[in-house]
Write a protein that holds these residues in place. Structure first.
Motif, PDB file in Angstrom:
ATOM      1  N   UNK A 334       0.824  -1.209   0.000  1.00  0.00           N
ATOM      2  CA  UNK A 334       0.000   0.000   0.000  1.00  0.00           C
ATOM      3  C   UNK A 334       0.858   1.258   0.000  1.00  0.00           C
ATOM      4  N   UNK A 335       1.966   1.233   0.698  1.00  0.00           N
ATOM      5  CA  UNK A 335       2.884   2.370   0.650  1.00  0.00           C
ATOM      6  C   UNK A 335       3.386   2.581  -0.774  1.00  0.00           C
ATOM      7  N   UNK A 336       3.702   1.495  -1.468  1.00  0.00           N
ATOM      8  CA  UNK A 336       4.171   1.603  -2.848  1.00  0.00           C
ATOM      9  C   UNK A 336       3.074   2.150  -3.760  1.00  0.00           C
ATOM     10  N   UNK A 337       1.816   1.779  -3.499  1.00  0.00           N
ATOM     11  CA  UNK A 337       0.698   2.295  -4.298  1.00  0.00           C
ATOM     12  C   UNK A 337       0.568   3.810  -4.135  1.00  0.00           C
ATOM     13  N   UNK A 338       0.639   4.274  -2.892  1.00  0.00           N
ATOM     14  CA  UNK A 338       0.542   5.707  -2.629  1.00  0.00           C
ATOM     15  C   UNK A 338       1.720   6.446  -3.257  1.00  0.00           C
ATOM     16  N   UNK A 339       2.906   5.909  -3.078  1.00  0.00           N
ATOM     17  CA  UNK A 339       4.084   6.549  -3.654  1.00  0.00           C
ATOM     18  C   UNK A 339       3.965   6.616  -5.175  1.00  0.00           C
ATOM     19  N   UNK A 386      -4.754   6.438   1.311  1.00  0.00           N
ATOM     20  CA  UNK A 386      -3.543   6.822   2.023  1.00  0.00           C
ATOM     21  C   UNK A 386      -3.687   8.249   2.509  1.00  0.00           C
ATOM     22  N   UNK A 387      -2.678   8.783   3.191  1.00  0.00           N
ATOM     23  CA  UNK A 387      -2.772  10.137   3.767  1.00  0.00           C
ATOM     24  C   UNK A 387      -2.517  11.220   2.718  1.00  0.00           C
ATOM     25  N   UNK A 388      -3.327  11.218   1.682  1.00  0.00           N
ATOM     26  CA  UNK A 388      -3.174  12.151   0.556  1.00  0.00           C
ATOM     27  C   UNK A 388      -4.529  12.757   0.239  1.00  0.00           C
ATOM     28  N   UNK A 389      -4.584  14.077   0.130  1.00  0.00           N
ATOM     29  CA  UNK A 389      -5.821  14.798  -0.171  1.00  0.00           C
ATOM     30  C   UNK A 389      -5.584  15.694  -1.375  1.00  0.00           C
TER      31      UNK A 389
END
Length: 477
Positions: A334-339, A386-389
């Motif tokens: 999931x971190x890789x997806x957000x990145x 993820x923590x992205x808006x």
């Protein structure tokens, strides 16, 4: 060998007993806060799934014949057990998810207990039509009966809460359950089954751990009559196709991509304060997260500056860090997806704050605000989880509604305005299952939680959710 001895061993719960996979195969459980293994769980195969479904089938006749009062009593005792064992439940959940311990204890655990107690009461309050004579000399009666064995597949973002959202209404209605938790977060669901075993007949609640292949086996099992899933759109589509072969009932709570509409008359201070917290709660890993904010162009710049400033102060941290606003992403994938979404931003997009992962260990990412995006951009049309808006301007009410609805998902939305008529227009025009006004993200046990379009169908929570686990029979006398 020494490392293995330190790992926690999670087992399947089948027919009232805790057992390993018949094959002996296991999955490693990774602590997201450290990136290191903390335990193992069974990788269940055909023999394990078959045993769980047989146990549920054998228990169904007895459990479905219990009175609503008996089912209520069992659910209340389970709720009491979860509350009493709060420390152990929290430890299990935190080990798999890396959530801040204090936030889980303050927010999630009370809500989990409340859902169990709500459905305990709802078990004795099934609604139904009055008996009546619709043909001369004949009286019609409607019965609501349990469906049978329910296969339930739950996600990794709220492992115990999503398990309880599924298990509680199914048991309240008289069904038996085979639950497959996420392969990365099974610990709290197995602990729940262990606590519940003291208050339920063997086989009423079974938990089989495993991966996607385990889930496929469960969905395909001929003994299953209803499949309930909280997961991705892709997973829902695959399960719907598989369930169609045997005409199984479906309950699908899939992805979200929730729009937030902030009009020029909104209370900006209140919107910034609430949204800067809610957007990043649980590291944004929430299907109703306020991740796509649409702001009237006259106040866009003012809102963006204030929101980004507040977001920059929302910090991730380890489970025992009392100052942490949220924890790590649930796993490296999931971190890789957000990145990946952030690295592929188009040139016209701007990262206003955040935008980077924290150096290891663990899968932590800074709270991130992105402006300058357009409706067709990948990061707008995709549920980031993820923590992205993202923050976008709109020109008028019609433009806001068009942008809000211009994604495939339709789970939730919020509208921020002081104009009552605008609220009423938006509540009708938004293609979502939930609309909040001047707030966002609050759920209550008494109200349904579900979406439309690619967000699926069927509702969790409420009497509506309970009825999803029943089938109607017409009896004419």
């Amino acid at each position: 060998m020494a490392e293995h001895n330190r790992l926690t061993t999670v087992l399947n719960h089948i027919g009232g007993k805790e057992v390993p996979a018949a094959s002996g195969a296991v999955l490693r459980l990774i602590d997201p806060a450290t990136g290191l293994p903390h335990g193992t769980a069974p990788r269940s195969g055909p023999e394990d799934v078959g045993a769980a479904c047989r146990a549920a089938q054998e228990a169904f006749d007895g459990w479905s014949a219990t009175t609503p009062a008996q089912r209520q009593s069992a659910l209340l005792r389970i709720a009491d057990a979860v509350e009493r064992e709060a420390a152990a439940v929290t430890t299990a959940e935190v080990a798999d998810t890396g959530k801040p311990r204090a936030l889980f204890l303050a927010d999630e655990l009370p809500a989990i207990v409340d859902v169990l107690r709500y459905f305990a009461g709802a078990a004795r309050n099934l609604p139904g039509a009055a008996a009546a004579e619709y043909a001369p000399g004949r009286t019609s009666v409607l019965r609501r009966e349990p469906v049978g064995v329910c296969a339930q597949i739950t996600p990794w973002n709220y492992p115990l809460m999503m398990a309880v959202w599924k298990i509680a209404p199914a048991l309240a209605a008289g069904n038996t359950v085979v639950l497959k938790p996420s392969d990365t977060t099974p610990s709290s669901a197995v602990l729940l089954a262990r606590l519940a075993a003291e208050h339920l007949p063997p086989g009423v609640l079974n938990v089989v751990c495993g991966d996607r292949d385990t889930g496929r086996l469960l969905v395909a099992h001929p003994g299953v009559r209803l499949v309930a899933v909280t997961g991705s759109v892709r997973a829902g589509q695959e399960i719907a196709a598989a369930a169609a072969h045997d005409l199984k009932r479906l309950h699908l709570e899939l992805g979200g991509n929730s729009p937030v509409l902030i009009h020029e008359d909104a209370d900006l201070d209140e919107a910034v304060e609430q949204l800067s917290y809610l957007s990043f709660y649980n590291a944004g890993q929430d299907c109703t997260a306020a991740g796509r904010i649409l702001v009237h162009r006259r106040i866009h710049d003012t809102f963006l500056e204030a929101f980004a400033s507040r977001a920059a102060r929302r910090v991730p941290g380890a489970p025992d860090d009392a100052s942490a606003d949220f924890g790590p992403l649930a796993h490296g994938t999931q971190l890789a997806t957000v990145r990946g979404l952030l690295e592929r931003l188009p040139a016209h997009a701007e990262v206003v704050t955040g935008g980077t992962a924290l150096p290891g260990p663990g899968y932590f990412h800074r709270a991130t605000v992105v402006a300058g995006v357009r409706q067709e951009d990948e990061i707008v049309r995709t549920e980031v989880f993820g923590p992205v808006v993202t923050v976008q301007p709109f020109t008028d009410e019609a433009d806001a509604l068009r942008m809000a609805n211009a994604v495939p998902q339709g789970l939730a939305a919020s509208v921020w305005t002081r104009d009552h008529d605008r609220v009423m227009r938006a509540s009708r025009a938004l293609h979502t299952g939930i609309v909040w006004v001047n707030t966002h993200g609050t759920t209550v046990s008494e109200m349904p939680h579900g979406g439309v379009r690619h967000s699926g169908y069927g509702s969790d929570l409420s009497l509506t959710g309970l009825l999803d686990y029943t089938q109607v029979k017409h009896v004419m006398l």
